[in-house]
Motif scaffolding. Sequence first.
Motif, PDB file in Angstrom:
ATOM      1  N   PRO A 222      49.771  36.763  49.967  1.00 60.33           N
ATOM      2  CA  PRO A 222      49.599  35.988  48.734  1.00 60.33           C
ATOM      3  C   PRO A 222      49.793  36.866  47.495  1.00 60.33           C
ATOM      4  O   PRO A 222      49.813  38.098  47.594  1.00 60.33           O
ATOM      5  CB  PRO A 222      48.160  35.488  48.845  1.00 60.33           C
ATOM      6  N   PRO A 223      49.909  36.253  46.316  1.00 55.59           N
ATOM      7  CA  PRO A 223      50.156  37.020  45.084  1.00 55.59           C
ATOM      8  C   PRO A 223      48.877  37.617  44.492  1.00 55.59           C
ATOM      9  O   PRO A 223      48.584  37.464  43.304  1.00 55.59           O
ATOM     10  CB  PRO A 223      50.765  35.969  44.154  1.00 55.59           C
ATOM     11  N   ILE A 224      48.104  38.317  45.314  1.00 55.64           N
ATOM     12  CA  ILE A 224      46.918  39.050  44.883  1.00 55.64           C
ATOM     13  C   ILE A 224      46.832  40.309  45.747  1.00 55.64           C
ATOM     14  O   ILE A 224      47.446  40.371  46.815  1.00 55.64           O
ATOM     15  CB  ILE A 224      45.624  38.220  45.029  1.00 55.64           C
ATOM     16  N   PRO A 225      46.077  41.325  45.329  1.00 52.54           N
ATOM     17  CA  PRO A 225      45.939  42.517  46.164  1.00 52.54           C
ATOM     18  C   PRO A 225      45.144  42.233  47.436  1.00 52.54           C
ATOM     19  O   PRO A 225      44.231  41.403  47.443  1.00 52.54           O
ATOM     20  CB  PRO A 225      45.169  43.491  45.253  1.00 52.54           C
ATOM     21  N   GLY A 226      45.487  42.923  48.514  1.00 53.91           N
ATOM     22  CA  GLY A 226      44.752  42.781  49.761  1.00 53.91           C
ATOM     23  C   GLY A 226      45.575  43.263  50.932  1.00 53.91           C
ATOM     24  O   GLY A 226      46.705  43.758  50.772  1.00 53.91           O
TER      25      GLY A 226
END
Length: 297
Positions: A222-226
């Motif tokens: 997804p378009p978030i850090p992780g």
Amino acid sequence: MKRMKSVISAVLLVFILAACDNDSDDPQPTTANLELNLNGLEDLGADYVYEGWIIVNGAPVSTGTFTVDGNGNLSATSFQVDATALSTATTFVLTIEPTNDPDPAPAATKLLSGDFAANTAEVTINDQVGDFANASGTFFLRTPTDEADGVNNGNDIYGVWFGTPGMPPTPSLELPELPDGWIYEGWVVVDGFGPLTTGQFEDASAQVADLSAPFSEVNPGPPIPGEDFFLNAPNGVDFPLDIRGRTIVVSVEPVPDNSPAPFLLKPLVGVSGQETAPATHDLSLNAASFPSGQVQR
């Protein structure tokens, strides 16, 4: 003729002695002590050192370099500095510099600073790295990189993502924008091994993925850090990695970063619960990781 030569020699000797007397009257440069009392610094390894600077008439003047051992002890705490420059300095700044540094100017990795009030400067990270007084955030457990066509396959305990679940997930980290020389990085702490990176990211508030996916499956995240923890397990760690009950950290790293371990600045820390998405878990301010101290002139 011999008498004339003697007179000339005597005259020359007078001039030489006078010149020597004039030289002795020239003011000699004087130095003064700059004393550092800094806490919370760590060993930078062989490639980097700390360097102090005073700001004099708007320009940086180096006060010298030092290292820190594994117990946090400084190799030097007292430095001889030009007395006039030190007395007129307005600010002290501490940077991280290459051990063999061809650049005489301060690096972008400015760690601590503080303005002199009389003869003392209280130094913090606030003006150089950022003000983390309101730092907070959430994370959730899910494994989007092994999902086919967005179908959840029940493996969500093996991934951690910084944000709020949704379609798509949205950012949740409340962190200051970092200046040049610094970058954020996420971590999962594995007992008996240490921290595993979830990747570095530049803008905590943007809906943007981090800069790497070292352990994830093949599908886009997804378009978030992780990170999902399925592939390329380091020696000593078993994958897939169950994230439940583990400590989750967001650190601030210097650029360039010569260490695979987290830097000393760890503004956010939390512990994962048992619930997977849509449940979220909290990250709290870890101000104890911030170095600080006093500089005395």
